[in-house]
Scaffold this motif. Structure first.
Motif, PDB file in Angstrom:
ATOM      1  N   ARG A 120       0.851  -1.193   0.000  1.00 23.48           N
ATOM      2  CA  ARG A 120       0.000   0.000   0.000  1.00 23.48           C
ATOM      3  C   ARG A 120       0.882   1.236   0.000  1.00 23.48           C
ATOM      4  N   PRO A 121       1.602   1.494  -1.081  1.00 20.18           N
ATOM      5  CA  PRO A 121       2.574   2.595  -1.092  1.00 20.18           C
ATOM      6  C   PRO A 121       1.952   3.964  -0.857  1.00 20.18           C
ATOM      7  N   VAL A 122       0.724   4.200  -1.318  1.00 24.36           N
ATOM      8  CA  VAL A 122       0.090   5.508  -1.092  1.00 24.36           C
ATOM      9  C   VAL A 122      -0.185   5.706   0.393  1.00 24.36           C
ATOM     10  N   ALA A 123      -0.685   4.666   1.066  1.00 23.08           N
ATOM     11  CA  ALA A 123      -0.922   4.759   2.509  1.00 23.08           C
ATOM     12  C   ALA A 123       0.388   5.003   3.255  1.00 23.08           C
ATOM     13  N   ALA A 124       1.464   4.347   2.812  1.00 23.65           N
ATOM     14  CA  ALA A 124       2.766   4.546   3.451  1.00 23.65           C
ATOM     15  C   ALA A 124       3.218   5.995   3.314  1.00 23.65           C
ATOM     16  N   SER A 125       2.979   6.598   2.161  1.00 20.48           N
ATOM     17  CA  SER A 125       3.351   8.002   1.963  1.00 20.48           C
ATOM     18  C   SER A 125       2.539   8.921   2.862  1.00 20.48           C
ATOM     19  N   HIS A 126       1.255   8.605   3.058  1.00 23.30           N
ATOM     20  CA  HIS A 126       0.441   9.404   3.975  1.00 23.30           C
ATOM     21  C   HIS A 126       1.000   9.335   5.400  1.00 23.30           C
ATOM     22  N   TRP A 127       1.465   8.152   5.805  1.00 25.88           N
ATOM     23  CA  TRP A 127       2.061   8.026   7.136  1.00 25.88           C
ATOM     24  C   TRP A 127       3.351   8.841   7.229  1.00 25.88           C
ATOM     25  N   ARG A 128       4.147   8.831   6.162  1.00 27.20           N
ATOM     26  CA  ARG A 128       5.366   9.649   6.170  1.00 27.20           C
ATOM     27  C   ARG A 128       5.034  11.106   6.447  1.00 27.20           C
ATOM     28  N   LEU A 129       4.033  11.640   5.759  1.00 28.59           N
ATOM     29  CA  LEU A 129       3.683  13.051   5.908  1.00 28.59           C
ATOM     30  C   LEU A 129       3.135  13.338   7.301  1.00 28.59           C
ATOM     31  N   ALA A 130       2.316  12.425   7.825  1.00 27.96           N
ATOM     32  CA  ALA A 130       1.716  12.653   9.141  1.00 27.96           C
ATOM     33  C   ALA A 130       2.775  12.648  10.239  1.00 27.96           C
ATOM     34  N   VAL A 131       3.672  11.653  10.206  1.00 26.20           N
ATOM     35  CA  VAL A 131       4.714  11.582  11.238  1.00 26.20           C
ATOM     36  C   VAL A 131       5.687  12.740  11.084  1.00 26.20           C
ATOM     37  N   ARG A 132       5.969  13.135   9.865  1.00 25.21           N
ATOM     38  CA  ARG A 132       6.817  14.311   9.635  1.00 25.21           C
ATOM     39  C   ARG A 132       6.185  15.549  10.269  1.00 25.21           C
ATOM     40  N   ASP A 133       4.896  15.752  10.032  1.00 24.38           N
ATOM     41  CA  ASP A 133       4.220  16.929  10.591  1.00 24.38           C
ATOM     42  C   ASP A 133       4.190  16.888  12.113  1.00 24.38           C
ATOM     43  N   ALA A 134       4.125  15.681  12.682  1.00 22.34           N
ATOM     44  CA  ALA A 134       4.073  15.555  14.141  1.00 22.34           C
ATOM     45  C   ALA A 134       5.434  15.775  14.792  1.00 22.34           C
ATOM     46  N   LEU A 135       6.502  15.267  14.166  1.00 21.61           N
ATOM     47  CA  LEU A 135       7.817  15.307  14.801  1.00 21.61           C
ATOM     48  C   LEU A 135       8.638  16.542  14.453  1.00 21.61           C
ATOM     49  N   THR A 136       8.423  17.123  13.292  1.00 22.42           N
ATOM     50  CA  THR A 136       9.243  18.269  12.892  1.00 22.42           C
ATOM     51  C   THR A 136       9.200  19.411  13.906  1.00 22.42           C
TER      52      THR A 136
END
Length: 271
Positions: free
Chosen positions: A226-242
């Motif tokens: 599910r590469p699209v779902a994986a990309s959504h997780w990348r963006l969400a965790v990035r927004d949370a941790l940055t």
């Protein structure tokens, strides 16, 4: 350095034959494009010759893993661990843990004070090993740290990385059975929610709250299926941790833990 309980022996590598074998071990771990290996044999030879850290883990007489690091700034204080991996031969032998302990002893014997490295913050098992088991301290978040690479584990996802520092004299962390419910009971806020199976960061987070940030249990499998779902997780965790690491390690404002359940716990230091 031997670990009789796991049958693992760690030793430094220097000969061209051993170094070529180590590149094949890394190929077995990351499955890169042939022309874009994580590190080449000639670079390993140069690093080893110049006195940097190049070590292999042997199970019996077979090379089952390895680790490569080099001296970093500030000069004379830090080793940066560039790559550490264990092949299928090393599974069940705690090769990664044995390599890190050997690397720490190597750095300590040379008067260094800390070891740094980066890892993908979405890979739960690496986060748990690095933060909970070793006690390394996250200090900075880097967006797309390596740029375009080509390996099977990361797929087409961007290469965000969390930088950690591990003092060579840090005490071994105490085992914990802390759960998500335990953390929520202290007033922590879960700041990534699923909206139609798509993760999103909540926006009403008061300053000073302890944050609970989930990651997928197996992001590597998700990237394949599910590469699209994986990309959504990348963006969400990035927004949370940055925002947590906005100072890029110049002034730590939070303590970070990682639960076995696959959650970062980020607590303001002044609490």
């Amino acid at each position: 350095m031997s670990h009789p309980s796991t049958g693992v022996e760690i030793r430094e590598l220097a000969s061209p034959g051993e170094l070529h074998e180590l590149t094949r071990v890394f190929d077995d771990v990351w499955h890169p494009d042939p022309g874009r290996r994580p590190v080449s044999a000639d670079m390993l030879r140069a690093l080893s010759h110049a006195g940097n850290y190049v070590a292999g883990a042997f199970v019996g007489d077979r090379l089952a893993g390895g680790s490569v690091g080099f001296y970093a700034a500030p000069a004379g204080t830090t080793l940066h661990s560039h790559i550490t991996g264990a092949s299928r031969i090393g599974r069940g032998h705690n090769v990664g843990h044995a390599l890190k302990l050997h690397q720490r002893d190597w750095a300590r014997s040379r008067g260094l004070r800390s070891i740094t490295w980066t890892f993908d913050p979405l890979v739960a098992r690496n986060a748990y090993f690095t933060i909970a088991e070793l006690g390394a301290v996250p200090v900075a978040y880097y967006r797309d740290f390596y740029g375009e690479l080509s390996d099977e584990l990361a797929g087409a996802d961007e290469r965000d990385r969390l930088l950690v520092t591990w003092p060579v004299d840090a005490p071994e962390p105490e085992p914990t059975t802390e759960t998500v419910d335990d953390v929520l009971a202290t007033g922590a806020r879960l700041i990534i929610e699923l909206d139609d199976d798509r993760p999103r960061v909540v926006t009403d987070i008061p300053v000073g709250d302890t944050l609970l940030i989930p990651v997928p249990r197996d992001i590597e499998a998700m990237r394949r299926s599910r590469p699209v779902a994986a990309s959504h997780w990348r963006l969400a965790v990035r927004d949370a941790l940055t925002p947590v690491f906005a100072t890029n390690g110049t002034m730590l404002t939070h303590r970070t833990r990682f639960l076995r359940s696959g959650h970062y716990v980020v607590e303001p230091i002044d609490r």
